[in-house]
Design a protein around this motif. Sequence first.
Motif, PDB file in Angstrom:
ATOM      1  N   VAL A 207      66.366   9.887  50.454  1.00 41.25           N
ATOM      2  CA  VAL A 207      65.358  10.549  51.291  1.00 41.25           C
ATOM      3  C   VAL A 207      65.948  11.836  51.864  1.00 41.25           C
ATOM      4  N   GLY A 208      67.169  11.736  52.383  1.00 41.97           N
ATOM      5  CA  GLY A 208      67.771  12.898  53.051  1.00 41.97           C
ATOM      6  C   GLY A 208      68.131  14.002  52.072  1.00 41.97           C
ATOM      7  N   GLU A 209      69.020  13.673  51.137  1.00 43.38           N
ATOM      8  CA  GLU A 209      69.533  14.737  50.266  1.00 43.38           C
ATOM      9  C   GLU A 209      68.540  15.138  49.174  1.00 43.38           C
ATOM     10  N   LEU A 210      68.122  14.133  48.388  1.00 42.23           N
ATOM     11  CA  LEU A 210      67.287  14.491  47.237  1.00 42.23           C
ATOM     12  C   LEU A 210      65.899  14.944  47.699  1.00 42.23           C
ATOM     13  N   GLY A 211      65.287  14.151  48.580  1.00 40.91           N
ATOM     14  CA  GLY A 211      63.918  14.455  49.007  1.00 40.91           C
ATOM     15  C   GLY A 211      63.872  15.655  49.941  1.00 40.91           C
ATOM     16  N   ASN A 212      64.625  15.586  51.032  1.00 37.11           N
ATOM     17  CA  ASN A 212      64.506  16.652  52.033  1.00 37.11           C
ATOM     18  C   ASN A 212      65.257  17.911  51.625  1.00 37.11           C
ATOM     19  N   GLU A 213      66.531  17.780  51.343  1.00 39.02           N
ATOM     20  CA  GLU A 213      67.317  19.000  51.102  1.00 39.02           C
ATOM     21  C   GLU A 213      66.899  19.701  49.804  1.00 39.02           C
ATOM     22  N   PHE A 214      66.760  18.928  48.724  1.00 35.04           N
ATOM     23  CA  PHE A 214      66.421  19.566  47.450  1.00 35.04           C
ATOM     24  C   PHE A 214      64.904  19.675  47.255  1.00 35.04           C
ATOM     25  N   GLY A 215      64.195  18.570  47.477  1.00 34.72           N
ATOM     26  CA  GLY A 215      62.740  18.563  47.246  1.00 34.72           C
ATOM     27  C   GLY A 215      62.038  19.602  48.105  1.00 34.72           C
ATOM     28  N   ASN A 216      62.414  19.690  49.365  1.00 33.28           N
ATOM     29  CA  ASN A 216      61.761  20.660  50.251  1.00 33.28           C
ATOM     30  C   ASN A 216      62.110  22.095  49.887  1.00 33.28           C
ATOM     31  N   LEU A 217      63.348  22.301  49.461  1.00 33.92           N
ATOM     32  CA  LEU A 217      63.748  23.646  49.016  1.00 33.92           C
ATOM     33  C   LEU A 217      62.817  24.096  47.883  1.00 33.92           C
ATOM     34  N   ALA A 218      62.612  23.190  46.938  1.00 31.41           N
ATOM     35  CA  ALA A 218      61.755  23.519  45.793  1.00 31.41           C
ATOM     36  C   ALA A 218      60.314  23.744  46.267  1.00 31.41           C
ATOM     37  N   HIS A 219      59.814  22.845  47.074  1.00 29.60           N
ATOM     38  CA  HIS A 219      58.410  22.917  47.464  1.00 29.60           C
ATOM     39  C   HIS A 219      58.124  24.147  48.315  1.00 29.60           C
ATOM     40  N   ARG A 220      59.041  24.408  49.245  1.00 30.14           N
ATOM     41  CA  ARG A 220      58.860  25.596  50.102  1.00 30.14           C
ATOM     42  C   ARG A 220      58.806  26.865  49.254  1.00 30.14           C
ATOM     43  N   THR A 221      59.747  26.975  48.334  1.00 31.04           N
ATOM     44  CA  THR A 221      59.811  28.178  47.499  1.00 31.04           C
ATOM     45  C   THR A 221      58.532  28.328  46.659  1.00 31.04           C
ATOM     46  N   LEU A 222      58.135  27.210  46.039  1.00 31.14           N
ATOM     47  CA  LEU A 222      56.981  27.292  45.148  1.00 31.14           C
ATOM     48  C   LEU A 222      55.684  27.548  45.915  1.00 31.14           C
ATOM     49  N   THR A 223      55.554  26.970  47.105  1.00 31.82           N
ATOM     50  CA  THR A 223      54.308  27.219  47.847  1.00 31.82           C
ATOM     51  C   THR A 223      54.272  28.667  48.353  1.00 31.82           C
ATOM     52  N   MET A 224      55.429  29.211  48.695  1.00 36.59           N
ATOM     53  CA  MET A 224      55.425  30.628  49.124  1.00 36.59           C
ATOM     54  C   MET A 224      55.091  31.545  47.950  1.00 36.59           C
ATOM     55  N   ILE A 225      55.577  31.200  46.763  1.00 37.90           N
ATOM     56  CA  ILE A 225      55.240  32.024  45.588  1.00 37.90           C
ATOM     57  C   ILE A 225      53.730  31.949  45.340  1.00 37.90           C
ATOM     58  N   ALA A 226      53.187  30.730  45.481  1.00 38.51           N
ATOM     59  CA  ALA A 226      51.739  30.580  45.280  1.00 38.51           C
ATOM     60  C   ALA A 226      50.974  31.429  46.298  1.00 38.51           C
ATOM     61  N   ARG A 227      51.465  31.401  47.522  1.00 39.14           N
ATOM     62  CA  ARG A 227      50.719  32.044  48.597  1.00 39.14           C
ATOM     63  C   ARG A 227      50.904  33.563  48.638  1.00 39.14           C
ATOM     64  N   TYR A 228      52.155  33.991  48.511  1.00 39.89           N
ATOM     65  CA  TYR A 228      52.441  35.419  48.730  1.00 39.89           C
ATOM     66  C   TYR A 228      52.547  36.228  47.441  1.00 39.89           C
ATOM     67  N   CYS A 229      52.716  35.551  46.315  1.00 37.83           N
ATOM     68  CA  CYS A 229      52.940  36.311  45.077  1.00 37.83           C
ATOM     69  C   CYS A 229      51.836  36.015  44.067  1.00 37.83           C
ATOM     70  N   ASP A 230      50.706  35.555  44.551  1.00 35.69           N
ATOM     71  CA  ASP A 230      49.575  35.352  43.660  1.00 35.69           C
ATOM     72  C   ASP A 230      49.873  34.294  42.598  1.00 35.69           C
ATOM     73  N   GLY A 231      50.795  33.376  42.905  1.00 36.89           N
ATOM     74  CA  GLY A 231      51.130  32.321  41.940  1.00 36.89           C
ATOM     75  C   GLY A 231      51.835  32.838  40.704  1.00 36.89           C
ATOM     76  N   ARG A 232      52.476  34.016  40.817  1.00 36.69           N
ATOM     77  CA  ARG A 232      53.207  34.559  39.667  1.00 36.69           C
ATOM     78  C   ARG A 232      54.681  34.719  40.026  1.00 36.69           C
ATOM     79  N   THR A 233      55.557  34.528  39.006  1.00 39.11           N
ATOM     80  CA  THR A 233      56.994  34.682  39.250  1.00 39.11           C
ATOM     81  C   THR A 233      57.256  36.071  39.811  1.00 39.11           C
ATOM     82  N   PRO A 234      57.863  36.159  40.996  1.00 42.98           N
ATOM     83  CA  PRO A 234      58.055  37.480  41.609  1.00 42.98           C
ATOM     84  C   PRO A 234      59.163  38.291  40.923  1.00 42.98           C
ATOM     85  N   ALA A 235      58.956  39.609  40.871  1.00 40.14           N
ATOM     86  CA  ALA A 235      60.000  40.497  40.328  1.00 40.14           C
ATOM     87  C   ALA A 235      60.899  40.936  41.478  1.00 40.14           C
TER      88      ALA A 235
END
Length: 515
Positions: A343-371
């Motif tokens: 829960v701590g390492e895999l879910g929170n530390e890694f899972g949240n890192l991934a989710h935070r990054t991907l949701t920000m890309i969806a929100r701020y970069c129109d869902g496209r890989t940013p340059a």
Amino acid sequence: MSDQIFNITTPIYYVNGPPHIAHAYTSVNSDVIARFMRLDGRKVWFVTGTDEHGQKVAQAARAEGCEPLEFCDRISARFQDMNRLMNISHDDFIRTTEPRHKNAVRAMWEKLKASGYIYEGVFAGWYSVRDEQFFDEAELVDGQAPTGAPVEWVEERNLFFRLSAFGEALLEFYDSHPDFIAPASRRNEVVGFVREGLRDLSISRASFDWGIPVPGHPGQVTYVWLDALLNYATSAGYPDSLAANGVWPADVHVVGKDIIRFHCVFWPAFLMAADLPLPKRVFAHGWWTVEGEKMSKSLDNFIPPERLTERFGVDGVRFFLVREMAFGADGDMTEVALQRRIVGELGNEFGNLAHRTLTMIARYCDGRTPAPGVLTAQDEALLAQAAAMLPALRLQFGEQALQAATQVIWNVVGAANKYLQDEAPWTRAKGDPDRLKTILHVAAETLRRLALVLQPFVPDAAANLLDQLGVGPQARSFASFDQALVAGAPLPDPRVLFPRPESAPPPAGAMPSPM
Ligand code: MSP
């Protein structure tokens, strides 16, 4: 001669009882190595299976009122279920009751006989059915085997293998192959044992019949350890194609520390006697306790793997088994440690890192890989640390230092979380959108590399993340490690990687208290 193949093996498991978490441990760690090597471009032959002959299995079958083979079929199938459950990517599953194996054992008998290392004699001594091992009087501790197992007096006419003739050759071999036994503490143990002098070994049994008959000696069946060790050769094609197919010798036999004498003394001696190449390495892992207690029938703490996967998911349990205990050392399986790692390492530390990054890309970069724009020293530092993972992991995998390998990866997870915290991309949406995109590019690139190297450990979650990053199947091997994401590529909607495990406590009896 074909290309040399990376041959890795697990012990073959006794079918006297169903699989438990320690079996899953050996198999998952071996699987992680096999997957790493495949991703790194090696051809791999990864073998596991079941050890089905001998007194222990015969007794277990009798206790269930079954014919031995019927019993073996049933339990062997459960080990195959465990492999499916735990996502084990073996290339071969060998059962010692298969014709190909009986054929290999027969061929080995002929070879050993012809080489003059076999003779008939009378065995009189102690036998532990639980260990399937002979002991001298002097080796007993309080009338029991050194492992604590009960022993019975055995006196029978057997065939013996001249193990005593191999002491010098074995010591020379250990000396000239310092990497043969790992970790080093195990090596010292084996060398010490051989230095004390080896006695000849009884390699047949006459008092029961659940075994492979010894050719030319009616009434004798093959000692179960000679039978079992030979599985490695059978799987590699012995006797017909062992020399030619590039599978043998094994690169690494992964075993538990309790069975190194069989793998580091008996097995190389049999191979020397048969004029076959010796394996390159035997790696002995440690033992698990559960909440500080030895696993035992009386404590009923042989945890079935599914009891943990139901709560924590398959990837969670795989990650725990590699991450929690240094490969080679002993460890303790506790509820606290499961929660912390999964829960701590895999879910929170890694899972949240991934989710935070991907949701920000969806929100701020129109869902496209940013340059990226101009990179700062902080950007460069994180990208460089992520790029340095693969060479570091190759070194760790070369030594089967799997927990250390997870640490290489986790250092990057930690650095990436800190980077996001420091750079706070969400505060730049209005004032500095270019910088925002650069930060998210750096985070996404780091995630791509993390997902690639996490594939051997958590294959489903890593594949899921690579899907979300738009990395196609053709760009997932380590040959693509430096192939950056394509800017502007549309990405799917972000999904959570590790849904939170049930917060309810485990069902009664799932783990001994206080878990
Ligand atoms: N059949 C033999 C192996 C023959 S290989 C030619 C055998 N089988 S076993 O089913 O008893 O054990 C298989 C593996 O499980 C061993 O490597 C053993 O070390 C491991 N474990 C069993 N209990 C364990 C723990 N509590 N902790 C970690 N691994 C342990 O031996």
